[in-house]
Design an enzyme around this catalytic site. Structure first.
Site, short mmCIF file in Angstrom:
data_model
loop_
_atom_site.label_atom_id
_atom_site.label_comp_id
_atom_site.label_asym_id
_atom_site.label_seq_id
_atom_site.Cartn_x
_atom_site.Cartn_y
_atom_site.Cartn_z
N ARG A 176 0.85 -1.20 0.00
CA ARG A 176 0.00 0.00 0.00
C ARG A 176 0.88 1.25 0.00
O ARG A 176 1.54 1.55 1.00
CB ARG A 176 -0.91 0.00 1.23
CG ARG A 176 -1.79 1.26 1.30
CD ARG A 176 -2.97 1.10 2.23
NE ARG A 176 -2.62 1.11 3.64
CZ ARG A 176 -3.51 1.20 4.63
NH1 ARG A 176 -4.82 1.28 4.34
NH2 ARG A 176 -3.13 1.18 5.89
N ASP A 228 -3.36 3.72 14.55
CA ASP A 228 -2.52 4.14 13.43
C ASP A 228 -3.00 5.50 12.94
O ASP A 228 -3.83 6.15 13.60
CB ASP A 228 -2.49 3.06 12.32
CG ASP A 228 -3.84 2.90 11.64
OD1 ASP A 228 -4.76 3.68 11.92
OD2 ASP A 228 -3.96 2.00 10.79
C1 LIG Z 1 -6.71 1.62 9.78
C2 LIG Z 1 -5.74 0.80 9.07
O1 LIG Z 1 -5.19 1.22 8.09
S1 LIG Z 1 -5.38 -0.75 9.63
C3 LIG Z 1 -3.88 -1.16 8.80
C4 LIG Z 1 -2.74 -0.38 9.28
N1 LIG Z 1 -2.38 -0.71 10.64
C5 LIG Z 1 -1.61 -1.79 10.89
O2 LIG Z 1 -1.19 -2.44 9.97
C6 LIG Z 1 -1.29 -2.16 12.32
C7 LIG Z 1 -0.56 -3.47 12.36
N2 LIG Z 1 -0.26 -3.90 13.70
C8 LIG Z 1 0.80 -3.47 14.41
O3 LIG Z 1 1.51 -2.59 13.98
C9 LIG Z 1 1.06 -4.10 15.74
O4 LIG Z 1 0.32 -5.27 15.90
C10 LIG Z 1 0.76 -3.20 16.95
C11 LIG Z 1 1.64 -1.97 16.88
C12 LIG Z 1 -0.69 -2.79 16.95
C13 LIG Z 1 1.07 -3.96 18.22
O5 LIG Z 1 2.42 -4.32 18.13
P1 LIG Z 1 3.23 -4.97 19.36
O6 LIG Z 1 2.88 -4.28 20.61
O7 LIG Z 1 4.65 -5.04 18.96
O8 LIG Z 1 2.64 -6.41 19.41
P2 LIG Z 1 3.20 -7.63 20.25
O9 LIG Z 1 4.24 -7.22 21.21
O10 LIG Z 1 2.03 -8.35 20.80
O11 LIG Z 1 3.86 -8.50 19.10
C14 LIG Z 1 4.15 -9.88 19.28
C15 LIG Z 1 4.86 -10.34 18.04
O12 LIG Z 1 4.00 -10.20 16.91
C16 LIG Z 1 4.61 -9.38 15.92
N3 LIG Z 1 3.59 -8.56 15.29
C17 LIG Z 1 2.64 -7.79 15.86
N4 LIG Z 1 1.86 -7.25 14.95
C18 LIG Z 1 2.31 -7.68 13.75
C19 LIG Z 1 1.90 -7.46 12.42
N5 LIG Z 1 0.86 -6.68 12.15
N6 LIG Z 1 2.59 -8.04 11.44
C20 LIG Z 1 3.65 -8.84 11.72
N7 LIG Z 1 4.08 -9.10 12.96
C21 LIG Z 1 3.42 -8.52 13.96
C22 LIG Z 1 5.61 -8.55 16.68
O13 LIG Z 1 6.61 -8.08 15.82
C23 LIG Z 1 6.10 -9.53 17.71
O14 LIG Z 1 7.03 -10.40 17.09
P3 LIG Z 1 8.14 -11.22 17.93
O15 LIG Z 1 7.42 -12.01 18.97
O16 LIG Z 1 8.79 -12.06 16.91
O17 LIG Z 1 9.04 -10.21 18.53
O1 LIG Z 2 -6.99 1.71 5.99
C1 LIG Z 2 -7.90 1.30 6.64
C2 LIG Z 2 -8.74 2.12 7.44
O2 LIG Z 2 -9.63 1.58 8.12
O3 LIG Z 2 -8.54 3.33 7.40
MG LIG Z 3 -6.99 3.92 5.98
#
Ligand SMILES: CC(=O)SCCNC(=O)CCNC(=O)[C@H](O)C(C)(C)COP(=O)(O)OP(=O)(O)OC[C@H]1O[C@@H](n2cnc3c(N)ncnc32)[C@H](O)[C@@H]1OP(=O)(O)O
Ligand SMILES: O=CC(=O)O
Ligand SMILES: [Mg+2]
Length: 572
Positions: free
Chosen positions: A186, A472
């Protein structure tokens, strides 16, 4: 010409150049003002930069025009107009056409994980068991030079299957499994510039950088290794009108031509995440009909957009953010219309993101959060969505189970969940005022979440866990614009029974108290080391601005720009 891939940055294999005096080899008219790094030079090759500069030169006027049209639409909404279906494109909405067939490699998209283009997270996401990984340069990424360039390096390694990561502190090495998720990327929205690359003296359009470099370096390997002859695949954010989709379609055609691959190879899912775009679903798909693989309900930006579109409509104020869920009539209507539209046109109707994430230290709360996610996914799959988003690897098994239980072995529901009755949804359904109350706690939560998110963004993190939810750029936007709107209209916090009205004085007090709370929660040391105070000032300024800023991250972008004016680029 600088050689690609020479070890530590700063010196050529011959060792003749010094750290900091080296530059990227750029074509005429391009200046790179981001830090030089040998790894980044693998991406910023002369040919790749030339390709991106050509995209900029060919499309900059159309992008500018599209952004002007957004301003014009804003003026109309601010004068009282409502978004609606365009009579001029009725023939497209009523026409009998379908999009190109879905590529077999992505027929099954039941659960998609999303995350920033960070190295370890990319590996974890690709290994997570999800069908797709949406690698994000957008809502989940703070677009610093370092994050963007490292993201490109990481994706190149990921597509080639060579990505690895050594977590030294935990002595753990991360590598790809044999089976991985399919990659979608994206790019940023149209509105964000890239201040570290100038083309003919002007900042590059951010999304052209993200798309251009990723496409240039990966199309060949992606089509061979991941896409079964198709690809690369993209998600396209924050569009407001089909004219913007048309620009993307032309960009895809140009890229395909440059690469010498078939037209229709590149595929994209468009996020319907602005209120005006909800009236343009058919038109957007029609523009992209040879390059489309569906639409997605970007629910968080959609809520943000509802407030932004109606910023001058005091009769359409939102209740507390936590009350604006997918069961509100306007949200349900938009998801139903999206499913009907996509299935009628033969492509995926993707669901959205539940904000809950696993809670590590409280099993009961964790169970409750998981339950909310499952309910959300159940609603989506039963409504006819073909897949959904998950924010965390820990949620993938539960989301997959819900979709598998409801869909059996079918890869999607495109042919089976037609949702014909959604054809009757009206403009009023899509605009219906959300119901619920406003509270002091709503104002407080918006404030402490908005400030903490901004503090994280300013220090390089675009997605963070706050109060057990994923936050986010899109969710933070809701906090900002809701506060702004409540302040603008001095709304009564009617859910508290106290009759308090939101005023600047009240808000300043809330900011002070919430800053103190944040300091207690994160600890003095982290608070003083971080950017919380700066974030507090910026957030306060935004919420009290006389006119609403279009985007939180655009307004604060200059704070993460770091120029290296003398050394970064040169024509060697
Ligand atoms: C509105 C929108 O646009 S939604 C789409 C955009 N937003 C996103 O993509 C958010 C994605 N998610 C994240 O960034 C994270 O899950 C967070 C920041 C919310 C939480 O992260 P953390 O606090 O680090 O989670 P946590 O400590 O529980 O992570 C545990 C493990 O999972 C991994 N992990 C957590 N989320 C993700 C993810 N989305 N993708 C890959 N790995 C992940 C961490 O890196 C960690 O790995 P490790 O055990 O190997 O070290
Ligand atoms: O990108 C996703 C959203 O919910 O915003
Ligand atoms: Mg969005």
């Amino acid at each position: 010409m600088i050689m690609e891939g020479f070890g530590t940055y700063g010196t050529t294999p011959g060792g003749r150049r010094q750290v900091g005096v080296q530059g990227y080899d750029v074509p005429e008219g391009v200046e790179i003002r981001g830090r030089y790094d040998g790894e980044f030079a693998r991406i910023l090759t002369r040919e790749a930069v030339q390709f991106v500069a050509e995209l900029q030169r060919e499309f900059r006027n159309r992008i500018r025009y599209a952004l002007e049209c957004r301003k014009e639409a804003k003026r109309r909404y601010n004068d009282g107009a409502l978004p609606g279906f365009d009579p001029a494109t009725k023939y497209i909405r009523e026409g009998d056409w379908v999009c190109a067939a879905v590529p077999p490699a992505v027929a099954d998209r039941k659960v998609e994980i999303t995350g920033p283009v960070e190295r370890k997270m990319i590996i974890n996401a690709l290994n997570s068991g999800a069908k797709v990984f949406m690698a994000d340069f957008e809502d989940a990424l703070s677009p610093s030079w370092e994050n963007l360039m490292r993201g490109q390096v990481n994706l190149k390694d990921a597509v080639n299957g060579t990505i690895s990561f050594h977590d030294k502190a935990r002595n753990r090495v991360y590598k790809l499994n044999d089976q991985t998720a399919k990659l979608f990327v994206r790019p940023r929205g149209w509105h964000l510039p890239e201040a570290h690359i100038l083309v003919d003296g002007e900042p590059l359009t951010g999304c052209l950088m993200d798309f251009g470099f990723y496409f240039f370096h990966n199309y060949e390997a992606f089509r061979r290794i991941q896409g079964g002859g198709f690809g690369p695949f993209f998600y396209l954010p924050k569009m407001e009108h089909s004219r913007e989709a048309k620009i993307w379609n032309c960009i895809f055609e140009k890229a395909e031509k440059m690469a010498g691959i078939e037209r229709g190879s590149i595929r994209a899912t468009v996020l319907i995440e602005t209120l005006p775009a909800a009236f343009q679903m058919d038109e957007i798909l029609h523009e992209l009909r040879d390059h489309s693989v569906g639409l997605n309900c970007g629910r968080w930006d959609y809520i943000f957009s509802y407030v932004k579109t109606f910023q001058a409509h005091p009769d359409r104020l939102l209740p507390d953010r936590v009350l604006v869920g997918m069961t509100q009539h306007f949200m349900k209507s938009y998801s139903d219309r999206l499913i009907w539209t996509c299935h009628r046109r033969g492509v995926h109707a993707m669901g959205g993101m539940a904000a809950q994430i696993p809670i590590k230290d409280d099993p009961a709360a964790n169970e409750a959060a998981l339950d909310l996610v499952k309910k959300d996914k159940q609603r989506e799959v039963r409504a006819g969505h073909d897949g959904t988003w998950a924010a965390h690897p820990g949620l993938i098994p539960a989301c997959l189970e819900v979709f598998n239980n409801n869909m059996g072995n079918s890869p999607n529901q495109i042919q089976t969940a037609k949702r014909e009755e959604a054809a009757n949804l009206t403009e009023e359904d899509l605009l219906q005022r959300p119901r619920g109350v406003r509270t002091m706690e709503g104002l407080r939560l918006n404030t402490r979440v908005g400030i903490q998110y901004l503090a994280a963004w300013l220090t390089g993190s675009g997605s963070v866990p706050l109060y057990n939810l994923m936050e986010d750029a899109a969710t933070a936007e809701i906090s900002r614009v809701q506060n702004w709107q409540w302040l603008r209209y001095g709304v009564e916090l009617d859910g508290d029974g106290l009759g308090v009205r939101v005023s600047k004085e009240l808000f300043f007090r809330v900011v002070e108290e919430e800053m103190a709370r944040v300091e207690r929660e994160v600890g003095k040391a982290r608070f003083n080391k971080g950017m919380f105070k700066e974030a507090g000032k910026m957030f306060t300024r935004q919420c009290t601005a006389p006119t609403l800023d279009d985007f939180l991250t655009l307004d604060v972008y200059n704070n993460i720009v770091v120029h290296y004016p003398k050394f970064a680029s040169s024509r060697l």
